[in-house]
Design an enzyme around this catalytic site. Structure first.
Site: not given
Ligand code: NAP
Length: 287
Positions: A66, A70, A106, A132-133, A203, A207, A232
């Site tokens: 995670t 990744k 995913d 993001g990821g 995003t 959360m 979640y």
């Molecule tokens: N349900 C599941 O099994 C599962 C699996 C994976 C991820 N998720 C959820 O998906 C979310 C993102 O995960 P990730 O792995 O993609 O993280 P990540 O790679 O760190 O990406 C974070 C994303 O959120 C944006 N962001 C953060 N703060 C922000 C704000 N204040 N305003 C606007 N955009 C904002 C970032 O934009 P910038 O690029 O501008 O920083 C980026 O696009 C998390 O909440 C995670 O819990 C859930």
């Protein structure tokens, strides 16, 4: 009970303390009477290579991977499944016959969640918030699932543009005219959502502990629109509350967690995990 014959799946990430995956997977092993255990360990980015090599040497059966590993973990595997190769990121490594095989499940988790709700993406206009990821993974998956158009909006606009370029390079002419990127502004969100049928929020806004935050309000949504929030924790984010107000279809991220955990258990142990048990344990774990 853990004994000298127990085999392990290890979740590596930073942070990992809040993950529900160990309680969900261990409930399966207990129900099945299988001598496996799923544990979570914090691995710092600078320790990733040695952690993967060390855990492989210790004979663990697999690693769930995670944030923030990744993408980097792709460097330390021998082969990858097609989707991990396409996205350039993985969330699972299976050690088999001395080889490390990477998977990205995913997108599978998201698609199974849609399937459960009777939703298909075929021909639909999809708006993705975040690059993001998770946003990257959802962009590829939506296009593979036949979405008619995918628009990605990200706070750091360059990341949205880069993702669009990468998708075009990797998927070629079949995505021409079907993908675009924009800066994440209120006006762009409103305009993009007007013709959209599906919103996928990837995003971290909303959360825990910032539960009152949302990038989208009810006025920007429409009745019948699918609003999928990958978060979640909490189960009902402010975005999903706004979706309810707009009579849209709210879907939370719990299904994705359960399905990715199910795939990890299937791939690494050949046990067929009971989904109902996994969902119940995940919901109980959340509350
Ligand atoms: N349900 C599941 O099994 C599962 C699996 C994976 C991820 N998720 C959820 O998906 C979310 C993102 O995960 P990730 O792995 O993609 O993280 P990540 O790679 O760190 O990406 C974070 C994303 O959120 C944006 N962001 C953060 N703060 C922000 C704000 N204040 N305003 C606007 N955009 C904002 C970032 O934009 P910038 O690029 O501008 O920083 C980026 O696009 C998390 O909440 C995670 O819990 C859930």
């Amino acid at each position: 009970m853990i004994d000298a014959k127990t085999r392990y799946i290890v979740l590596i990430g930073d942070p990992v303390e809040h993950s529900l995956a160990p309680i969900v997977a261990n409930a399966v092993f207990e129900r099945e009477g299988a001598n496996y255990a799923y544990i979570a360990v914090k691995v710092r980015p600078e320790d990733l290579e040695s952690a993967i090599a060390g855990l492989k040497a210790c004979g663990v059966v697999g690693l769930a991977v995670t944030i923030p590993h990744k993408i980097e973990a792709m460097k330390y595997i021998d082969e990858a499944d097609d989707f991990a190769e396409l996205v350039g990121a993985l969330n699972l490594i299976h050690f088999k016959d001395g080889r490390a095989i990477g998977y990205n499940t995913d997108g599978y988790g998201a698609l199974k969640t849609f399937e459960e709700e009777g939703i298909t993406l075929n021909g639909k206009k999809v708006v993705i918030l975040g690059a993001g990821g998770a946003g990257t993974c959802m962009a590829y998956q939506a296009l593979l699932a036949g979405a008619g158009e995918v628009v990605i909006l990200n706070r750091t606009a360059e990341k949205a543009y880069r993702l669009v370029e990468n998708v075009k390079k990797k998927m070629g002419c079949c995505v021409e005219g079907r993908i675009g990127g924009l800066p994440l502004t209120k006006e762009n969100v409103t305009e993009s959502l007007q013709p959209a049928e599906v919103l996928i929020h990837t995003t971290s806004v909303g959360m825990y502990p910032n539960e009152a935050e949302t990038l989208v309000r009810a006025q920007q949504l429409r009745p019948g629109m699918v609003v999928y929030d990958l978060i979640y924790n909490p189960l009902k984010t402010q975005l999903l509350k706004e979706a309810e107000k707009a009579e849209a279809i709210p879907i939370n991220g719990l299904g994705m967690l359960v399905y990715t955990c199910q795939r990890a258990v299937q791939v690494c142990t050949s046990i067929e995990p009971p989904l109902d048990l996994m969902k119940r344990v995940a919901i109980e774990g959340r509350s």
